[in-house]
Design a protein around this motif. Structure first.
Motif, PDB file in Angstrom:
ATOM      1  N   ILE A 202       0.822  -1.221   0.000  1.00  0.00           N
ATOM      2  CA  ILE A 202       0.000   0.000   0.000  1.00  0.00           C
ATOM      3  C   ILE A 202       0.852   1.266   0.000  1.00  0.00           C
ATOM      4  CG2 ILE A 202      -0.292   0.578   2.447  1.00  0.00           C
ATOM      5  CD1 ILE A 202      -3.171   0.063  -0.040  1.00  0.00           C
ATOM      6  N   ARG A 203       2.128   1.130   0.332  1.00  0.00           N
ATOM      7  CA  ARG A 203       3.029   2.284   0.274  1.00  0.00           C
ATOM      8  C   ARG A 203       3.137   2.826  -1.144  1.00  0.00           C
ATOM      9  NH1 ARG A 203       5.907  -1.379   3.503  1.00  0.00           N
ATOM     10  NH2 ARG A 203       6.270  -0.732   5.671  1.00  0.00           N
ATOM     11  N   ALA A 204       2.781   2.011  -2.118  1.00  0.00           N
ATOM     12  CA  ALA A 204       2.833   2.449  -3.517  1.00  0.00           C
ATOM     13  C   ALA A 204       1.999   3.704  -3.727  1.00  0.00           C
ATOM     14  CB  ALA A 204       2.329   1.334  -4.436  1.00  0.00           C
ATOM     15  N   PHE A 205       0.842   3.786  -3.047  1.00  0.00           N
ATOM     16  CA  PHE A 205      -0.026   4.949  -3.201  1.00  0.00           C
ATOM     17  C   PHE A 205       0.605   6.188  -2.585  1.00  0.00           C
ATOM     18  CE2 PHE A 205      -3.799   1.777  -2.946  1.00  0.00           C
ATOM     19  CZ  PHE A 205      -3.499   1.332  -4.224  1.00  0.00           C
ATOM     20  N   ALA A 206       1.262   6.019  -1.451  1.00  0.00           N
ATOM     21  CA  ALA A 206       1.931   7.147  -0.795  1.00  0.00           C
ATOM     22  C   ALA A 206       3.099   7.651  -1.639  1.00  0.00           C
ATOM     23  CB  ALA A 206       2.405   6.743   0.593  1.00  0.00           C
ATOM     24  N   VAL A 207       3.908   6.717  -2.145  1.00  0.00           N
ATOM     25  CA  VAL A 207       5.073   7.094  -2.957  1.00  0.00           C
ATOM     26  C   VAL A 207       4.631   7.771  -4.251  1.00  0.00           C
ATOM     27  CG1 VAL A 207       7.051   6.212  -4.253  1.00  0.00           C
ATOM     28  CG2 VAL A 207       6.533   5.290  -1.983  1.00  0.00           C
ATOM     29  N   SER A 208       3.626   7.215  -4.913  1.00  0.00           N
ATOM     30  CA  SER A 208       3.156   7.805  -6.172  1.00  0.00           C
ATOM     31  C   SER A 208       2.555   9.186  -5.946  1.00  0.00           C
ATOM     32  CB  SER A 208       2.127   6.884  -6.845  1.00  0.00           C
ATOM     33  OG  SER A 208       0.957   6.763  -6.060  1.00  0.00           O
ATOM     34  N   ASN A 209       1.926   9.390  -4.787  1.00  0.00           N
ATOM     35  CA  ASN A 209       1.400  10.718  -4.459  1.00  0.00           C
ATOM     36  C   ASN A 209       2.527  11.726  -4.271  1.00  0.00           C
ATOM     37  OD1 ASN A 209      -1.343  11.324  -4.476  1.00  0.00           O
ATOM     38  ND2 ASN A 209      -1.746  10.100  -2.655  1.00  0.00           N
ATOM     39  N   CYS A 210       3.601  11.282  -3.628  1.00  0.00           N
ATOM     40  CA  CYS A 210       4.765  12.157  -3.441  1.00  0.00           C
ATOM     41  C   CYS A 210       5.332  12.592  -4.790  1.00  0.00           C
ATOM     42  CB  CYS A 210       5.842  11.432  -2.633  1.00  0.00           C
ATOM     43  SG  CYS A 210       5.374  11.041  -0.943  1.00  0.00           S
ATOM     44  N   ILE A 211       5.479  11.642  -5.697  1.00  0.00           N
ATOM     45  CA  ILE A 211       6.010  11.940  -7.028  1.00  0.00           C
ATOM     46  C   ILE A 211       5.026  12.808  -7.810  1.00  0.00           C
ATOM     47  CG2 ILE A 211       6.729  10.915  -9.227  1.00  0.00           C
ATOM     48  CD1 ILE A 211       7.704   8.493  -7.588  1.00  0.00           C
ATOM     49  N   PHE A 212       3.740  12.548  -7.632  1.00  0.00           N
ATOM     50  CA  PHE A 212       2.671  13.310  -8.281  1.00  0.00           C
ATOM     51  C   PHE A 212       2.794  14.797  -7.947  1.00  0.00           C
ATOM     52  CE2 PHE A 212      -1.745  14.950  -7.832  1.00  0.00           C
ATOM     53  CZ  PHE A 212      -2.165  14.841  -9.140  1.00  0.00           C
ATOM     54  N   TYR A 213       2.897  15.115  -6.661  1.00  0.00           N
ATOM     55  CA  TYR A 213       2.982  16.521  -6.250  1.00  0.00           C
ATOM     56  C   TYR A 213       4.326  17.145  -6.618  1.00  0.00           C
ATOM     57  CZ  TYR A 213      -1.360  15.879  -3.694  1.00  0.00           C
ATOM     58  OH  TYR A 213      -2.675  15.637  -3.378  1.00  0.00           O
ATOM     59  N   THR A 214       5.371  16.335  -6.632  1.00  0.00           N
ATOM     60  CA  THR A 214       6.687  16.853  -7.024  1.00  0.00           C
ATOM     61  C   THR A 214       6.696  17.261  -8.490  1.00  0.00           C
ATOM     62  OG1 THR A 214       7.789  15.426  -5.395  1.00  0.00           O
ATOM     63  CG2 THR A 214       9.144  16.326  -7.164  1.00  0.00           C
ATOM     64  N   ILE A 215       6.115  16.433  -9.338  1.00  0.00           N
ATOM     65  CA  ILE A 215       6.054  16.743 -10.776  1.00  0.00           C
ATOM     66  C   ILE A 215       5.235  18.001 -11.026  1.00  0.00           C
ATOM     67  CG2 ILE A 215       5.166  15.941 -13.006  1.00  0.00           C
ATOM     68  CD1 ILE A 215       5.845  13.088 -12.080  1.00  0.00           C
TER      69      ILE A 215
END
Length: 292
Positions: A202-215
């Motif tokens: 489930i950490r995949a959702f947290a990590v992808s959100n981090c990358i989402f906001y960074t982009i």
């Protein structure tokens, strides 16, 4: 009106579709992961009586972690809206000095509020989670691990409101949609890839959100620079981050040596008050908010 409203509406719909992708596509992948590997990836976590483990983890992530995370950008959304008339006026009159001054005020307020919120939430996340949701020790450990990944990126999420309002004032609502579309596609791809790794789950959702906001932050920053607005990283981030670290370090020392063994709600109350007092004292003495 349609030229601006349609991209804004579609952008809002796109965010919902991205969240739906996580639920409809990635969550079933997590359901198929080996139970033992998923369980061992959360130290101090117990899934006894949890039923379907993927649903249990997803509920913690959505119901607890994102609830706290979203408080940060939500607190700053009104600031961006309040500054919109000033930015629009400066854009229409092509007054670049006034535009830079208005943007700087917006950036300082956004950083001055979001950085301490995220710093405090990072260091006191267990106490906050336990206080707000009356969680068990296992739920606190799991949600704390997930919140620790995503909460620092609440600062970037907060700046997105500021950047978007500048781009809207500049009549670049289509650019906002394009940026969001690029970030959404990458986020979905990362969620899809990482969710199949048992140790990540489930950490995949947290990590992808981090990358989402960074982009979104990086691409939006590129666009506003084209509008002639400079973003001074040192001025905007250094003082609030330094003040937050100093304040939270002092508060942790006081709480551990003088006010220890308090219930979670008192720990959050006292540490929060002390942190706010310390933070605002430092920022006032350094003159960080003097230009507002």
């Amino acid at each position: 009106m349609l030229k601006m409203s349609v991209p804004i509406s579609v952008s809002a719909l796109l965010v919902s579709l991205v969240n739906f992708f996580d639920t409809a596509v990635c969550l079933p992948i997590i359901k198929k992961l080996p139970y033992d590997v998923v369980m061992q990836s959360y130290k101090g976590g117990s899934f006894k009586g949890a039923g379907e483990i993927s649903i249990y983890l997803f509920g913690i992530y959505q119901g607890m972690v994102l609830t706290i995370f979203n408080l940060v950008p939500a607190a700053l959304s009104s600031v961006g809206v309040a500054c919109l008339p000033l930015i629009t006026k400066a854009t229409v009159t092509e007054n670049k000095s006034q535009l830079q001054k208005s943007a700087n005020k917006l950036f300082i307020v956004t950083s001055g509020i979001s950085v301490p919120m995220c710093t405090y939430a990072f260091f006191y996340r267990k106490e906050i989670l336990s206080f707000l949701f009356s969680t068990t020790e296992s739920q606190t450990n799991i949600s704390s691990a997930l919140l620790g990944i995503i909460i620092p990126f609440g600062v970037l999420a907060s700046f997105i409101f500021a950047f978007n309002n500048i781009l809207y004032a500049w009549d670049k609502s289509k650019e906002v949609f394009r940026i969001l579309l690029i970030a959404s596609v990458i986020k979905c791809a990362i969620s899809l890839f990482l969710s199949g790794i048992p140790e990540i789950n489930i950490r995949a959702f947290a990590v992808s959100n981090c990358i989402f906001y960074t982009i979104i932050f990086i691409l939006s920053l590129v666009k506003i620079k084209k509008a002639g607005i400079n973003f001074n990283f040192i001025k905007i981030f250094f003082v609030p981050l330094s003040a937050s670290v100093v304040a939270v370090t002092a508060v942790m020392y006081i709480m551990q040596n003088l006010l220890y063994a308090l219930p979670d709600f008192l720990t959050v109350a006292f540490s929060g008050i002390l942190f706010c007092l310390g933070y605002f004292l430092i920022t006032i003495l350094t003159g960080f908010f003097v230009d507002i």
